[in-house]
Design a protein around this motif. Sequence first.
Motif, PDB file in Angstrom:
ATOM      1  N   LEU A 105      32.772  50.428  37.976  1.00 21.38           N
ATOM      2  CA  LEU A 105      32.774  51.385  39.084  1.00 21.38           C
ATOM      3  C   LEU A 105      34.139  52.031  39.330  1.00 21.38           C
ATOM      4  N   PRO A 106      35.269  51.292  39.272  1.00 24.58           N
ATOM      5  CA  PRO A 106      36.558  51.964  39.503  1.00 24.58           C
ATOM      6  C   PRO A 106      36.851  53.048  38.471  1.00 24.58           C
ATOM      7  N   GLU A 107      36.637  52.728  37.201  1.00 24.98           N
ATOM      8  CA  GLU A 107      36.888  53.718  36.144  1.00 24.98           C
ATOM      9  C   GLU A 107      35.951  54.914  36.283  1.00 24.98           C
ATOM     10  N   ARG A 108      34.698  54.651  36.594  1.00 28.41           N
ATOM     11  CA  ARG A 108      33.744  55.756  36.782  1.00 28.41           C
ATOM     12  C   ARG A 108      34.143  56.633  37.962  1.00 28.41           C
ATOM     13  N   ASP A 177      35.352  38.790  45.111  1.00 25.71           N
ATOM     14  CA  ASP A 177      36.468  37.941  45.498  1.00 25.71           C
ATOM     15  C   ASP A 177      37.781  38.677  45.266  1.00 25.71           C
ATOM     16  N   ALA A 178      38.506  38.946  46.343  1.00 28.83           N
ATOM     17  CA  ALA A 178      39.735  39.747  46.253  1.00 28.83           C
ATOM     18  C   ALA A 178      40.863  39.023  45.548  1.00 28.83           C
ATOM     19  N   THR A 179      40.731  37.715  45.323  1.00 27.77           N
ATOM     20  CA  THR A 179      41.841  36.971  44.717  1.00 27.77           C
ATOM     21  C   THR A 179      41.923  37.159  43.202  1.00 27.77           C
ATOM     22  N   GLY A 180      40.901  37.737  42.589  1.00 29.11           N
ATOM     23  CA  GLY A 180      40.924  37.996  41.152  1.00 29.11           C
ATOM     24  C   GLY A 180      41.444  39.387  40.857  1.00 29.11           C
ATOM     25  N   PRO A 181      42.214  39.588  39.794  1.00 28.40           N
ATOM     26  CA  PRO A 181      42.814  40.896  39.520  1.00 28.40           C
ATOM     27  C   PRO A 181      41.799  42.000  39.297  1.00 28.40           C
ATOM     28  N   ARG A 182      40.724  41.722  38.562  1.00 21.69           N
ATOM     29  CA  ARG A 182      39.735  42.753  38.287  1.00 21.69           C
ATOM     30  C   ARG A 182      38.974  43.144  39.560  1.00 21.69           C
ATOM     31  N   GLU A 183      38.572  42.141  40.323  1.00 24.25           N
ATOM     32  CA  GLU A 183      37.823  42.435  41.543  1.00 24.25           C
ATOM     33  C   GLU A 183      38.728  43.064  42.602  1.00 24.25           C
ATOM     34  N   ALA A 184      40.014  42.730  42.570  1.00 30.51           N
ATOM     35  CA  ALA A 184      40.956  43.370  43.487  1.00 30.51           C
ATOM     36  C   ALA A 184      41.019  44.873  43.227  1.00 30.51           C
ATOM     37  N   LEU A 185      40.974  45.265  41.951  1.00 30.12           N
ATOM     38  CA  LEU A 185      40.964  46.688  41.612  1.00 30.12           C
ATOM     39  C   LEU A 185      39.713  47.365  42.167  1.00 30.12           C
ATOM     40  N   ILE A 186      38.570  46.713  42.016  1.00 33.20           N
ATOM     41  CA  ILE A 186      37.319  47.261  42.542  1.00 33.20           C
ATOM     42  C   ILE A 186      37.415  47.462  44.050  1.00 33.20           C
ATOM     43  N   LEU A 187      37.915  46.441  44.751  1.00 37.21           N
ATOM     44  CA  LEU A 187      37.978  46.499  46.210  1.00 37.21           C
ATOM     45  C   LEU A 187      39.003  47.523  46.703  1.00 37.21           C
ATOM     46  N   GLN A 188      40.145  47.602  46.012  1.00 38.81           N
ATOM     47  CA  GLN A 188      41.147  48.577  46.445  1.00 38.81           C
ATOM     48  C   GLN A 188      40.643  50.004  46.240  1.00 38.81           C
ATOM     49  N   THR A 189      39.950  50.244  45.156  1.00 44.67           N
ATOM     50  CA  THR A 189      39.361  51.570  44.924  1.00 44.67           C
ATOM     51  C   THR A 189      38.358  51.906  46.020  1.00 44.67           C
ATOM     52  N   ALA A 190      37.545  50.918  46.407  1.00 43.07           N
ATOM     53  CA  ALA A 190      36.550  51.135  47.455  1.00 43.07           C
ATOM     54  C   ALA A 190      37.211  51.438  48.792  1.00 43.07           C
ATOM     55  N   LEU A 191      38.290  50.725  49.107  1.00 49.13           N
ATOM     56  CA  LEU A 191      38.987  50.977  50.369  1.00 49.13           C
ATOM     57  C   LEU A 191      39.581  52.381  50.402  1.00 49.13           C
ATOM     58  N   ILE A 192      40.166  52.797  49.288  1.00 52.36           N
ATOM     59  CA  ILE A 192      40.747  54.145  49.229  1.00 52.36           C
ATOM     60  C   ILE A 192      39.667  55.201  49.417  1.00 52.36           C
ATOM     61  N   LEU A 193      38.565  55.052  48.703  1.00 54.38           N
ATOM     62  CA  LEU A 193      37.477  56.026  48.809  1.00 54.38           C
ATOM     63  C   LEU A 193      36.872  56.022  50.201  1.00 54.38           C
ATOM     64  N   GLY A 194      36.707  54.834  50.777  1.00 54.39           N
ATOM     65  CA  GLY A 194      36.140  54.748  52.116  1.00 54.39           C
ATOM     66  C   GLY A 194      37.037  55.383  53.155  1.00 54.39           C
TER      67      GLY A 194
END
Length: 215
Positions: A105-108, A177-194
Amino acid sequence: DVDQVRRTARKLGVDVLIGVQGSRLVLVLGRADLPARAGDDVTELAFTEIAKRLEPSFGSGHLVLGPAVPALVDAGQSARAALAGFAVARAWRHAPRPVEADDLLPERALAGDAVAKQTLVDRVYRPLQAHSADLVTTLWSYLDNGRSLEATARELYVHPNTVRYRLKRVSEVIGWDATGPREALILQTALILGSIGTDATRRRGLAGRRPVSPR
């Protein structure tokens, strides 16, 4: 070997439509919902596991699995997600094979995929915002501070255990889980978009513009 793909799919209990588009092999996997019979004890494999069993039939390169949809008429939605993921899969250096389209999802989103952007906002930003503003604030701070519990606690004037508890609640609410590097990227992208897409953000942007008077 298309015939081998069909044989494997049959053994796995799924139907398959097969198409070869240039250098790409495209499969549509499906399974009928049959009424259970007395004495039946059949465990259906998840589509992710089925994709893993079919993986040797594909050539080298990325293998992207679209999300499950309720009916064949909706297969286009899954196919579009898979193709969008396939187009950007190389941007994830260590992407697994197969990889689910929703894991890209982040790359897309960065590539301009409107569906991916909306999915991130709907599955991450809005549920957290609806649950508690503290969760959004804590997640922002945690990610901005390099996933450091201590730095986040100092910024928010709370105990590190409070940060740890809130991050656990984040994981429970949205499943990432925000503590993992890959999932942190997903969550940060979502926060920016939101944040970009909220009504409050848009109102602030409009308030800062000077009115233009006609000449």
